[in-house]
Design a protein around this motif. Structure first.
Motif, mmCIF file in Angstrom:
data_model
loop_
_atom_site.group_PDB
_atom_site.id
_atom_site.type_symbol
_atom_site.label_atom_id
_atom_site.label_comp_id
_atom_site.label_asym_id
_atom_site.label_seq_id
_atom_site.Cartn_x
_atom_site.Cartn_y
_atom_site.Cartn_z
ATOM 1 N N VAL A 73 0.822 -1.219 0.000
ATOM 2 C CA VAL A 73 0.000 0.000 0.000
ATOM 3 C C VAL A 73 0.859 1.274 0.000
ATOM 4 O O VAL A 73 0.735 2.100 -0.899
ATOM 5 C CB VAL A 73 -0.988 0.000 1.197
ATOM 6 C CG1 VAL A 73 -1.888 1.220 1.164
ATOM 7 C CG2 VAL A 73 -1.832 -1.280 1.223
ATOM 8 N N ARG A 78 -0.672 4.356 -2.245
ATOM 9 C CA ARG A 78 -2.110 4.160 -2.024
ATOM 10 C C ARG A 78 -2.505 4.238 -0.556
ATOM 11 O O ARG A 78 -3.615 3.858 -0.196
ATOM 12 C CB ARG A 78 -2.547 2.819 -2.602
ATOM 13 C CG ARG A 78 -2.161 2.679 -4.038
ATOM 14 C CD ARG A 78 -3.184 2.366 -5.063
ATOM 15 N NE ARG A 78 -4.488 1.999 -4.646
ATOM 16 C CZ ARG A 78 -5.581 2.594 -5.115
ATOM 17 N NH1 ARG A 78 -5.487 3.598 -5.953
ATOM 18 N NH2 ARG A 78 -6.771 2.187 -4.742
ATOM 19 N N GLY A 80 -3.830 6.260 1.739
ATOM 20 C CA GLY A 80 -4.578 7.467 2.066
ATOM 21 C C GLY A 80 -5.007 7.496 3.515
ATOM 22 O O GLY A 80 -5.182 6.455 4.156
ATOM 23 N N GLU A 90 -13.094 0.636 3.206
ATOM 24 C CA GLU A 90 -12.558 1.212 1.974
ATOM 25 C C GLU A 90 -12.299 2.708 2.127
ATOM 26 O O GLU A 90 -13.042 3.414 2.802
ATOM 27 C CB GLU A 90 -13.513 0.959 0.814
ATOM 28 C CG GLU A 90 -13.711 -0.512 0.502
ATOM 29 C CD GLU A 90 -12.406 -1.253 0.264
ATOM 30 O OE1 GLU A 90 -11.545 -0.731 -0.466
ATOM 31 O OE2 GLU A 90 -12.242 -2.350 0.818
ATOM 32 N N PRO A 93 -12.273 8.767 -1.261
ATOM 33 C CA PRO A 93 -11.462 9.903 -1.722
ATOM 34 C C PRO A 93 -12.002 11.263 -1.270
ATOM 35 O O PRO A 93 -11.223 12.187 -1.052
ATOM 36 C CB PRO A 93 -11.516 9.778 -3.246
ATOM 37 C CG PRO A 93 -11.812 8.351 -3.504
ATOM 38 C CD PRO A 93 -12.692 7.906 -2.361
ATOM 39 N N THR A 96 -10.575 11.956 2.167
ATOM 40 C CA THR A 96 -9.130 11.809 2.300
ATOM 41 C C THR A 96 -8.470 13.140 2.646
ATOM 42 O O THR A 96 -8.765 14.161 2.036
ATOM 43 C CB THR A 96 -8.538 11.229 1.003
ATOM 44 O OG1 THR A 96 -9.156 9.962 0.772
ATOM 45 C CG2 THR A 96 -7.040 11.060 1.093
ATOM 46 N N ARG A 99 -1.671 11.456 2.800
ATOM 47 C CA ARG A 99 -1.072 10.227 2.277
ATOM 48 C C ARG A 99 0.169 9.891 3.092
ATOM 49 O O ARG A 99 1.015 10.748 3.354
ATOM 50 C CB ARG A 99 -0.671 10.400 0.815
ATOM 51 C CG ARG A 99 -0.024 9.152 0.211
ATOM 52 C CD ARG A 99 0.390 9.354 -1.237
ATOM 53 N NE ARG A 99 1.344 10.441 -1.419
ATOM 54 C CZ ARG A 99 2.673 10.313 -1.251
ATOM 55 N NH1 ARG A 99 3.193 9.172 -0.884
ATOM 56 N NH2 ARG A 99 3.466 11.350 -1.460
ATOM 57 N N HIS A 159 -6.244 1.133 6.839
ATOM 58 C CA HIS A 159 -5.847 2.536 6.708
ATOM 59 C C HIS A 159 -5.372 3.067 8.052
ATOM 60 O O HIS A 159 -5.631 2.480 9.091
ATOM 61 C CB HIS A 159 -7.013 3.403 6.201
ATOM 62 C CG HIS A 159 -7.501 2.986 4.866
ATOM 63 N ND1 HIS A 159 -6.804 3.247 3.705
ATOM 64 C CD2 HIS A 159 -8.591 2.285 4.496
ATOM 65 C CE1 HIS A 159 -7.440 2.725 2.686
ATOM 66 N NE2 HIS A 159 -8.529 2.125 3.137
#
Length: 184
Positions: A73, A78, A80, A90, A93, A96, A99, A159
């Motif tokens: 990731v 990726r 985020g 999930e 965006p 977000t 990063r 995440h």
């Protein structure tokens, strides 16, 4: 996969939402003369009970899963970060705010460096930091909490987010500084 969020001190398989510590923000000027915010600090902690009553064994669970997350990731851009934890796994965006640029181990802590984006909720987070709000860093994943509050080896990181109420005692973004180390 129909999983529910496991609450503090709850045993079983589900979504594990955690927070971490000792995070600070650096404000730097990039080549375009606009400002970027870099967040640095402890992103996850192993072998220590957090406010949610969970313990992540560092060498058996947290470190190997972090190494997988980095490879699959972070290294491909990726990773985020959202503002607060949503109820799903999930990445959205529209929510977000940043990063993750890199993660690494230091003792039984997972350290990290991230950039806050200058768009949407990322602007809100940047403005809140400028106004003096304290924020933390928190992981969001799936796993089983067994006896003795230990997170088991089926844990997966989905995440790492920016939050207002982190579970780690020292999980706050402490200060914002620019490249020349002046306090903002």
């Amino acid at each position: 996969m129909n999983l529910r969020i496991l609450k503090e001190n709850e045993i079983g398989r589900g979504i594990l939402i955690e927070n971490s510590s000792d995070t600070f923000v650096k404000k730097v000027l990039n080549e375009n003369k606009s400002s970027d915010y870099l967040i640095n600090g402890i992103y996850m902690q192993g072998d220590k009970e957090n406010r949610n009553g969970r313990i992540y064994p560092f060498y058996d669970v947290l470190l190997p899963e972090t190494q997988r997350y980095i490879k699959e990731v972070v290294d491909i851009g990726r990773a985020g970060m959202e503002l607060e934890h949503p109820n799903e796994l999930e990445l959205n965006p529209e929510r977000t705010v940043g990063r993750i640029k890199k993660l690494w181990a230091d003792g039984t802590n997972i350290m990290g460096e991230s950039i806050l984006i200058n768009y949407g909720l990322g602007i809100l987070v940047r403005e809140m930091i400028d106004a003096g709000f304290r924020m933390g860093v928190s992981s969001r994943g799936v796993g089983t909490v067994g006896k003795n509050k230990l997170v088991e080896s089926d844990f997966t990181i989905h995440h790492i987010d920016i939050v207002f109420s982190p579970s780690g005692i020292d999980c706050w973004i402490d200060k914002a500084v620019n490249e020349s180390a002046e306090t903002i």
